[in-house]
Write a protein that holds these residues in place. Structure first.
Motif, PDB file in Angstrom:
ATOM      1  N   VAL A   1      -6.227  -1.724  -8.681  1.00  0.00           N
ATOM      2  CA  VAL A   1      -7.198  -1.257  -7.690  1.00  0.00           C
ATOM      3  C   VAL A   1      -7.543   0.201  -7.962  1.00  0.00           C
ATOM      4  O   VAL A   1      -6.673   1.035  -8.168  1.00  0.00           O
ATOM      5  N   ARG A   2      -8.839   0.514  -7.940  1.00  0.00           N
ATOM      6  CA  ARG A   2      -9.310   1.854  -8.294  1.00  0.00           C
ATOM      7  C   ARG A   2      -9.854   2.665  -7.121  1.00  0.00           C
ATOM      8  O   ARG A   2     -10.093   3.855  -7.259  1.00  0.00           O
ATOM      9  N   SER A   3     -10.043   2.025  -5.957  1.00  0.00           N
ATOM     10  CA  SER A   3     -10.609   2.761  -4.820  1.00  0.00           C
ATOM     11  C   SER A   3     -10.155   2.129  -3.507  1.00  0.00           C
ATOM     12  O   SER A   3      -9.709   0.983  -3.469  1.00  0.00           O
ATOM     13  N   LEU A   4     -10.299   2.897  -2.436  1.00  0.00           N
ATOM     14  CA  LEU A   4      -9.979   2.371  -1.110  1.00  0.00           C
ATOM     15  C   LEU A   4     -10.929   1.248  -0.709  1.00  0.00           C
ATOM     16  O   LEU A   4     -10.540   0.301  -0.029  1.00  0.00           O
ATOM     17  N   LYS A   5     -12.171   1.336  -1.163  1.00  0.00           N
ATOM     18  CA  LYS A   5     -13.155   0.288  -0.870  1.00  0.00           C
ATOM     19  C   LYS A   5     -12.722  -1.031  -1.511  1.00  0.00           C
ATOM     20  O   LYS A   5     -12.797  -2.098  -0.882  1.00  0.00           O
ATOM     21  N   GLU A   6     -12.261  -0.980  -2.730  1.00  0.00           N
ATOM     22  CA  GLU A   6     -11.781  -2.184  -3.418  1.00  0.00           C
ATOM     23  C   GLU A   6     -10.529  -2.727  -2.725  1.00  0.00           C
ATOM     24  O   GLU A   6     -10.381  -3.936  -2.534  1.00  0.00           O
ATOM     25  N   LYS A   7      -9.623  -1.825  -2.338  1.00  0.00           N
ATOM     26  CA  LYS A   7      -8.413  -2.249  -1.627  1.00  0.00           C
ATOM     27  C   LYS A   7      -8.772  -2.929  -0.312  1.00  0.00           C
ATOM     28  O   LYS A   7      -8.233  -3.973   0.030  1.00  0.00           O
ATOM     29  N   ARG A   8      -9.707  -2.336   0.444  1.00  0.00           N
ATOM     30  CA  ARG A   8     -10.118  -2.898   1.733  1.00  0.00           C
ATOM     31  C   ARG A   8     -10.658  -4.317   1.566  1.00  0.00           C
ATOM     32  O   ARG A   8     -10.370  -5.210   2.348  1.00  0.00           O
ATOM     33  N   SER A   9     -11.429  -4.532   0.504  1.00  0.00           N
ATOM     34  CA  SER A   9     -11.965  -5.866   0.229  1.00  0.00           C
ATOM     35  C   SER A   9     -10.842  -6.870  -0.029  1.00  0.00           C
ATOM     36  O   SER A   9     -10.865  -7.994   0.480  1.00  0.00           O
ATOM     37  N   ILE A  10      -9.854  -6.464  -0.809  1.00  0.00           N
ATOM     38  CA  ILE A  10      -8.717  -7.336  -1.117  1.00  0.00           C
ATOM     39  C   ILE A  10      -7.908  -7.628   0.143  1.00  0.00           C
ATOM     40  O   ILE A  10      -7.547  -8.781   0.414  1.00  0.00           O
ATOM     41  N   VAL A  11      -7.626  -6.594   0.921  1.00  0.00           N
ATOM     42  CA  VAL A  11      -6.820  -6.766   2.135  1.00  0.00           C
ATOM     43  C   VAL A  11      -7.544  -7.661   3.147  1.00  0.00           C
ATOM     44  O   VAL A  11      -6.928  -8.540   3.758  1.00  0.00           O
ATOM     45  N   ASN A  12      -8.842  -7.474   3.315  1.00  0.00           N
ATOM     46  CA  ASN A  12      -9.594  -8.329   4.242  1.00  0.00           C
ATOM     47  C   ASN A  12      -9.566  -9.786   3.801  1.00  0.00           C
ATOM     48  O   ASN A  12      -9.410 -10.692   4.621  1.00  0.00           O
ATOM     49  N   SER A  13      -9.712 -10.026   2.516  1.00  0.00           N
ATOM     50  CA  SER A  13      -9.640 -11.383   1.984  1.00  0.00           C
ATOM     51  C   SER A  13      -8.245 -11.970   2.186  1.00  0.00           C
ATOM     52  O   SER A  13      -8.094 -13.118   2.617  1.00  0.00           O
ATOM     53  N   LEU A  14      -7.236 -11.183   1.889  1.00  0.00           N
ATOM     54  CA  LEU A  14      -5.846 -11.612   2.038  1.00  0.00           C
ATOM     55  C   LEU A  14      -5.571 -11.992   3.489  1.00  0.00           C
ATOM     56  O   LEU A  14      -5.029 -13.067   3.763  1.00  0.00           O
TER      57      LEU A  14
ATOM     58  N   ASP B   1       0.313   2.778   4.706  1.00  0.00           N
ATOM     59  CA  ASP B   1      -0.316   3.192   3.446  1.00  0.00           C
ATOM     60  C   ASP B   1      -1.817   2.911   3.426  1.00  0.00           C
ATOM     61  O   ASP B   1      -2.375   2.523   2.404  1.00  0.00           O
ATOM     62  N   LEU B   2      -2.463   3.143   4.545  1.00  0.00           N
ATOM     63  CA  LEU B   2      -3.885   2.840   4.661  1.00  0.00           C
ATOM     64  C   LEU B   2      -4.735   3.692   3.720  1.00  0.00           C
ATOM     65  O   LEU B   2      -5.823   3.277   3.323  1.00  0.00           O
TER      66      LEU B   2
ATOM     67  N   GLN C   1      -3.670   4.854   0.683  1.00  0.00           N
ATOM     68  CA  GLN C   1      -3.184   4.776  -0.698  1.00  0.00           C
ATOM     69  C   GLN C   1      -3.743   3.503  -1.328  1.00  0.00           C
ATOM     70  O   GLN C   1      -3.387   2.400  -0.928  1.00  0.00           O
ATOM     71  N   HIS C   2      -4.610   3.656  -2.309  1.00  0.00           N
ATOM     72  CA  HIS C   2      -5.362   2.506  -2.802  1.00  0.00           C
ATOM     73  C   HIS C   2      -4.545   1.518  -3.634  1.00  0.00           C
ATOM     74  O   HIS C   2      -4.945   0.378  -3.786  1.00  0.00           O
ATOM     75  N   LYS C   3      -3.404   1.879  -4.155  1.00  0.00           N
ATOM     76  CA  LYS C   3      -2.604   0.943  -4.948  1.00  0.00           C
ATOM     77  C   LYS C   3      -1.492   0.269  -4.147  1.00  0.00           C
ATOM     78  O   LYS C   3      -0.822  -0.620  -4.636  1.00  0.00           O
ATOM     79  N   SER C   4      -1.312   0.691  -2.908  1.00  0.00           N
ATOM     80  CA  SER C   4      -0.241   0.172  -2.058  1.00  0.00           C
ATOM     81  C   SER C   4      -0.822  -0.627  -0.896  1.00  0.00           C
ATOM     82  O   SER C   4      -1.720  -0.167  -0.203  1.00  0.00           O
ATOM     83  N   ILE C   5      -0.284  -1.828  -0.695  1.00  0.00           N
ATOM     84  CA  ILE C   5      -0.691  -2.684   0.427  1.00  0.00           C
ATOM     85  C   ILE C   5       0.560  -3.024   1.220  1.00  0.00           C
ATOM     86  O   ILE C   5       1.504  -3.603   0.676  1.00  0.00           O
ATOM     87  N   VAL C   6       0.588  -2.635   2.480  1.00  0.00           N
ATOM     88  CA  VAL C   6       1.707  -2.965   3.360  1.00  0.00           C
ATOM     89  C   VAL C   6       1.138  -3.736   4.541  1.00  0.00           C
ATOM     90  O   VAL C   6       0.287  -3.231   5.265  1.00  0.00           O
ATOM     91  N   ILE C   7       1.599  -4.960   4.687  1.00  0.00           N
ATOM     92  CA  ILE C   7       1.131  -5.788   5.799  1.00  0.00           C
ATOM     93  C   ILE C   7       2.314  -6.225   6.643  1.00  0.00           C
ATOM     94  O   ILE C   7       3.449  -6.297   6.164  1.00  0.00           O
ATOM     95  N   SER C   8       2.032  -6.499   7.890  1.00  0.00           N
ATOM     96  CA  SER C   8       3.026  -7.058   8.798  1.00  0.00           C
ATOM     97  C   SER C   8       2.512  -8.398   9.289  1.00  0.00           C
ATOM     98  O   SER C   8       1.327  -8.558   9.569  1.00  0.00           O
ATOM     99  N   VAL C   9       3.433  -9.347   9.366  1.00  0.00           N
ATOM    100  CA  VAL C   9       3.110 -10.707   9.782  1.00  0.00           C
ATOM    101  C   VAL C   9       4.017 -11.053  10.960  1.00  0.00           C
ATOM    102  O   VAL C   9       5.222 -10.785  10.914  1.00  0.00           O
ATOM    103  N   ALA C  10       3.451 -11.634  12.013  1.00  0.00           N
ATOM    104  CA  ALA C  10       4.232 -12.024  13.185  1.00  0.00           C
ATOM    105  C   ALA C  10       4.060 -13.516  13.450  1.00  0.00           C
ATOM    106  O   ALA C  10       2.980 -14.067  13.269  1.00  0.00           O
ATOM    107  N   CYS C  11       5.150 -14.131  13.890  1.00  0.00           N
ATOM    108  CA  CYS C  11       5.157 -15.578  14.137  1.00  0.00           C
ATOM    109  C   CYS C  11       6.086 -15.864  15.323  1.00  0.00           C
ATOM    110  O   CYS C  11       7.134 -15.239  15.454  1.00  0.00           O
ATOM    111  N   VAL C  12       5.709 -16.820  16.156  1.00  0.00           N
ATOM    112  CA  VAL C  12       6.516 -17.224  17.306  1.00  0.00           C
ATOM    113  C   VAL C  12       6.766 -18.725  17.208  1.00  0.00           C
ATOM    114  O   VAL C  12       5.859 -19.496  16.905  1.00  0.00           O
TER     115      VAL C  12
END
Length: 96
Positions: free
Chosen positions: A16-29, A46-47, A49-60
Motif C-alpha cells: 500500500v502506497r497511500s492512505l487513500k489506497e488503504k481506505r479502499s482496502i479496509v472498506n472492502s475488507l 493506526d488510522l 499509517q498506510h501500511k498498517s491495518i488494525v481492525i476489531s471484530v465483535a461477536c455475541v
C-alpha cells in the motif's frame, strides 16, 4: 448465558502506497466480512499509517465455541481474501 467476543487483528499491507489506497482496502475488507459473517467490524487503530491495518471484530453468542470458531474464520478469510500479513491476533471472550 451470553458470551461476547472481541478480536483485535493487526495486519501489514506492505504494497500500500497511500492512505487513500488503504481506505479502499479496509472498506472492502469490512464489507466482505460483514456480508459473510454475523459480526461487527471496525478499523480501530493506526488510522494514519498506510501500511498498517488494525481492525476489531465483535461477536455475541450463547456458545463460547461458536465465538472462537467465528473469530478464527474471520482471520482466515481476511488472510485468504486480501494480500495482507497477520502481525498480531488477540481474542477476548467474556460471559454475562
Amino acid at each position: 448465558m451470553a458470551y461476547v467476543g472481541i478480536a483485535r487483528l493487526s495486519f501489514r499491507a506492505g504494497y500500500v502506497r497511500s492512505l487513500k489506497e488503504k481506505r479502499s482496502i479496509v472498506n472492502s475488507l469490512k464489507a466482505k466480512v460483514k456480508n459473510k459473517f454475523n459480526v461487527s467490524i471496525s478499523e480501530t487503530e493506526d488510522l494514519d499509517q498506510h501500511k498498517s491495518i488494525v481492525i476489531s471484530v465483535a461477536c455475541v453468542s450463547s456458545d463460547r465455541d461458536i465465538i472462537e470458531g467465528t473469530m478464527r474464520k474471520v482471520a482466515d478469510f481476511i488472510l485468504n481474501s486480501f494480500d495482507v500479513e497477520l502481525i498480531q491476533e488477540e481474542t477476548y471472550i467474556d460471559n454475562y
